[in-house]
Design an enzyme around this catalytic site. Sequence first.
Site, PDB file in Angstrom:
ATOM      1  N   PRO A  19      54.020  27.533  23.149  1.00 55.31           N
ATOM      2  CA  PRO A  19      54.924  26.502  22.603  1.00 55.31           C
ATOM      3  C   PRO A  19      54.287  25.111  22.605  1.00 55.31           C
ATOM      4  CG  PRO A  19      55.949  27.654  24.473  1.00 55.31           C
ATOM      5  CD  PRO A  19      54.556  28.156  24.372  1.00 55.31           C
ATOM      6  N   THR A  78      48.562  30.531  28.103  1.00 53.58           N
ATOM      7  CA  THR A  78      47.669  29.951  29.101  1.00 53.58           C
ATOM      8  C   THR A  78      47.247  28.558  28.652  1.00 53.58           C
ATOM      9  OG1 THR A  78      45.529  30.109  30.236  1.00 53.58           O
ATOM     10  CG2 THR A  78      45.721  31.275  28.131  1.00 53.58           C
ATOM     11  N   SER A  79      47.161  27.656  29.626  1.00 52.66           N
ATOM     12  CA  SER A  79      46.762  26.290  29.286  1.00 52.66           C
ATOM     13  C   SER A  79      45.253  26.222  29.035  1.00 52.66           C
ATOM     14  CB  SER A  79      47.161  25.339  30.402  1.00 52.66           C
ATOM     15  OG  SER A  79      46.614  25.784  31.618  1.00 52.66           O
ATOM     16  N   HIS A 113      42.645  37.743  38.387  1.00 54.96           N
ATOM     17  CA  HIS A 113      43.005  36.997  39.596  1.00 54.96           C
ATOM     18  C   HIS A 113      43.686  37.853  40.664  1.00 54.96           C
ATOM     19  CE1 HIS A 113      42.991  32.937  37.169  1.00 54.96           C
ATOM     20  NE2 HIS A 113      41.798  33.446  37.358  1.00 54.96           N
ATOM     21  N   ASN A 116      47.363  36.616  35.285  1.00 54.40           N
ATOM     22  CA  ASN A 116      48.581  36.731  36.088  1.00 54.40           C
ATOM     23  C   ASN A 116      48.410  37.744  37.208  1.00 54.40           C
ATOM     24  OD1 ASN A 116      49.657  34.908  34.384  1.00 54.40           O
ATOM     25  ND2 ASN A 116      50.948  36.343  33.254  1.00 54.40           N
TER      26      ASN A 116
HETATM   27  P1  NAD Z   1      48.631  28.311  32.812  1.00 53.61           P
HETATM   28  O1  NAD Z   1      47.546  27.366  33.099  1.00 53.61           O
HETATM   29  O2  NAD Z   1      48.288  29.657  32.339  1.00 53.61           O
HETATM   30  O3  NAD Z   1      49.748  27.483  31.882  1.00 53.61           O
HETATM   31  C1  NAD Z   1      50.997  28.017  31.456  1.00 53.61           C
HETATM   32  C2  NAD Z   1      51.024  27.920  29.922  1.00 53.61           C
HETATM   33  O4  NAD Z   1      52.106  28.706  29.440  1.00 53.61           O
HETATM   34  C3  NAD Z   1      51.222  26.509  29.395  1.00 53.61           C
HETATM   35  O5  NAD Z   1      50.225  26.226  28.420  1.00 53.61           O
HETATM   36  C4  NAD Z   1      52.615  26.560  28.742  1.00 53.61           C
HETATM   37  O6  NAD Z   1      52.707  25.731  27.600  1.00 53.61           O
HETATM   38  C5  NAD Z   1      52.700  28.000  28.352  1.00 53.61           C
HETATM   39  N1  NAD Z   1      54.057  28.553  28.201  1.00 53.61           N
HETATM   40  C6  NAD Z   1      55.198  28.191  28.833  1.00 53.61           C
HETATM   41  N2  NAD Z   1      56.228  28.965  28.417  1.00 53.61           N
HETATM   42  C7  NAD Z   1      55.730  29.847  27.511  1.00 53.61           C
HETATM   43  C8  NAD Z   1      56.292  30.912  26.730  1.00 53.61           C
HETATM   44  N3  NAD Z   1      57.584  31.236  26.819  1.00 53.61           N
HETATM   45  N4  NAD Z   1      55.478  31.597  25.894  1.00 53.61           N
HETATM   46  C9  NAD Z   1      54.156  31.288  25.805  1.00 53.61           C
HETATM   47  N5  NAD Z   1      53.575  30.299  26.513  1.00 53.61           N
HETATM   48  C10 NAD Z   1      54.345  29.586  27.367  1.00 53.61           C
HETATM   49  O7  NAD Z   1      49.415  28.683  34.047  1.00 53.61           O
HETATM   50  P2  NAD Z   1      49.657  27.795  35.304  1.00 53.61           P
HETATM   51  O8  NAD Z   1      51.092  27.924  35.568  1.00 53.61           O
HETATM   52  O9  NAD Z   1      49.051  26.457  35.158  1.00 53.61           O
HETATM   53  O10 NAD Z   1      48.809  28.633  36.395  1.00 53.61           O
HETATM   54  C11 NAD Z   1      47.434  28.542  36.656  1.00 53.61           C
HETATM   55  C12 NAD Z   1      46.956  29.848  37.301  1.00 53.61           C
HETATM   56  O11 NAD Z   1      47.935  30.479  38.159  1.00 53.61           O
HETATM   57  C13 NAD Z   1      46.683  30.907  36.257  1.00 53.61           C
HETATM   58  O12 NAD Z   1      45.719  31.765  36.745  1.00 53.61           O
HETATM   59  C14 NAD Z   1      48.019  31.592  36.184  1.00 53.61           C
HETATM   60  O13 NAD Z   1      48.002  32.774  35.486  1.00 53.61           O
HETATM   61  C15 NAD Z   1      48.382  31.723  37.661  1.00 53.61           C
HETATM   62  N6  NAD Z   1      49.851  31.933  37.820  1.00 53.61           N
HETATM   63  C16 NAD Z   1      50.310  33.203  37.608  1.00 53.61           C
HETATM   64  C17 NAD Z   1      51.678  33.477  37.616  1.00 53.61           C
HETATM   65  C18 NAD Z   1      52.109  34.891  37.345  1.00 53.61           C
HETATM   66  O14 NAD Z   1      51.436  35.826  37.749  1.00 53.61           O
HETATM   67  N7  NAD Z   1      53.202  35.086  36.613  1.00 53.61           N
HETATM   68  C19 NAD Z   1      52.591  32.428  37.829  1.00 53.61           C
HETATM   69  C20 NAD Z   1      52.092  31.115  38.083  1.00 53.61           C
HETATM   70  C21 NAD Z   1      50.697  30.912  38.053  1.00 53.61           C
END
Ligand code: NAD
Length: 251
Positions: free
Chosen positions: A217, A191-192, A122, A105
């Site tokens: 989840p 994370t996915s 990142h 994140n």
């Molecule tokens: P990701 O690939 O890390 O997927 C999100 C995951 O979170 C999914 O598997 C989903 O099932 C799970 N999830 C959803 N709600 C949840 C909860 N309440 N508790 C636990 N798990 C939960 O993220 P992405 O959105 O596909 O992003 C890809 C890239 O972009 C990564 O590097 C990510 O970290 C970054 N990104 C970062 C932020 C941030 O800094 N907050 C936001 C969007 C994307």
Amino acid sequence: MLQELETNTELKNALLNSSNVVILTGAGISAESGVPTFRDKEGLWKKYRPEELANADAFMQNPQLVWEWYQWRRRLIHDVKPNPGHYALAEMEKLYPNFTLVTQNVDGLHREAGSSNVVELHGNIRRNKCFDCGKFVEVPDLDLQETPKCESCGGLIRPDVVWFGEMLPADAINLAFNVSRACDLFISVGTSALVHPAASLPVMAMQGGAYVLEVNPNATAITPSVDHTFYAPSGEILPDIVKFVKENRNQ
Ligand code: NAD
Ligand code: ZN
């Protein structure tokens, strides 16, 4: 949930007897703070895929569009606060002698919650740097729509995040590889597990003999190979895990 913690002996041993712990977090841990993951609908911006905007080619072709998208994301996270999942991980850091929190994140919420040993793979969306000379630049105005220019070299200013197709900061990823290979307990949260090289970390931990736990989840790419998955939001289960470890660790 706690029931599972009581009855699954392997899980219980891993949580109570580990010394070297690594956590990997993704966008999901911040979802309960109101930060959208990339898979959520993103309102105005939903006609673009993040991959189309978060890359150097897009920035070179249309810096204004990419800058505005990041300004929008920054405004989105400006007022958000860490949630119980972030706070639980900050607590957990105090319970183990060696604890490393590796995050994909860019929102800075782990440090805000009090975690100190944080490895940002990142980058951080709150920082900016020059596209050409790399100099860090403060851009306090979240409404500034025009892409700023570097005072030293005239280059365009970009967010200090790792874009698709770019290398991860070498120090950060090497440290993450090393601690993952050597840990006893690895927890993958929200994370996915699709984006490499971060997605290799749980695999390295497994190869090194660690117990690998997942909190999500939904099932992910690594669910079939981990030791256990808690299918729950991180803000609900992580505080339970910390409570369990605190109450049982020294018995
Ligand atoms: P990701 O690939 O890390 O997927 C999100 C995951 O979170 C999914 O598997 C989903 O099932 C799970 N999830 C959803 N709600 C949840 C909860 N309440 N508790 C636990 N798990 C939960 O993220 P992405 O959105 O596909 O992003 C890809 C890239 O972009 C990564 O590097 C990510 O970290 C970054 N990104 C970062 C932020 C941030 O800094 N907050 C936001 C969007 C994307
Ligand atoms: Zn410059």
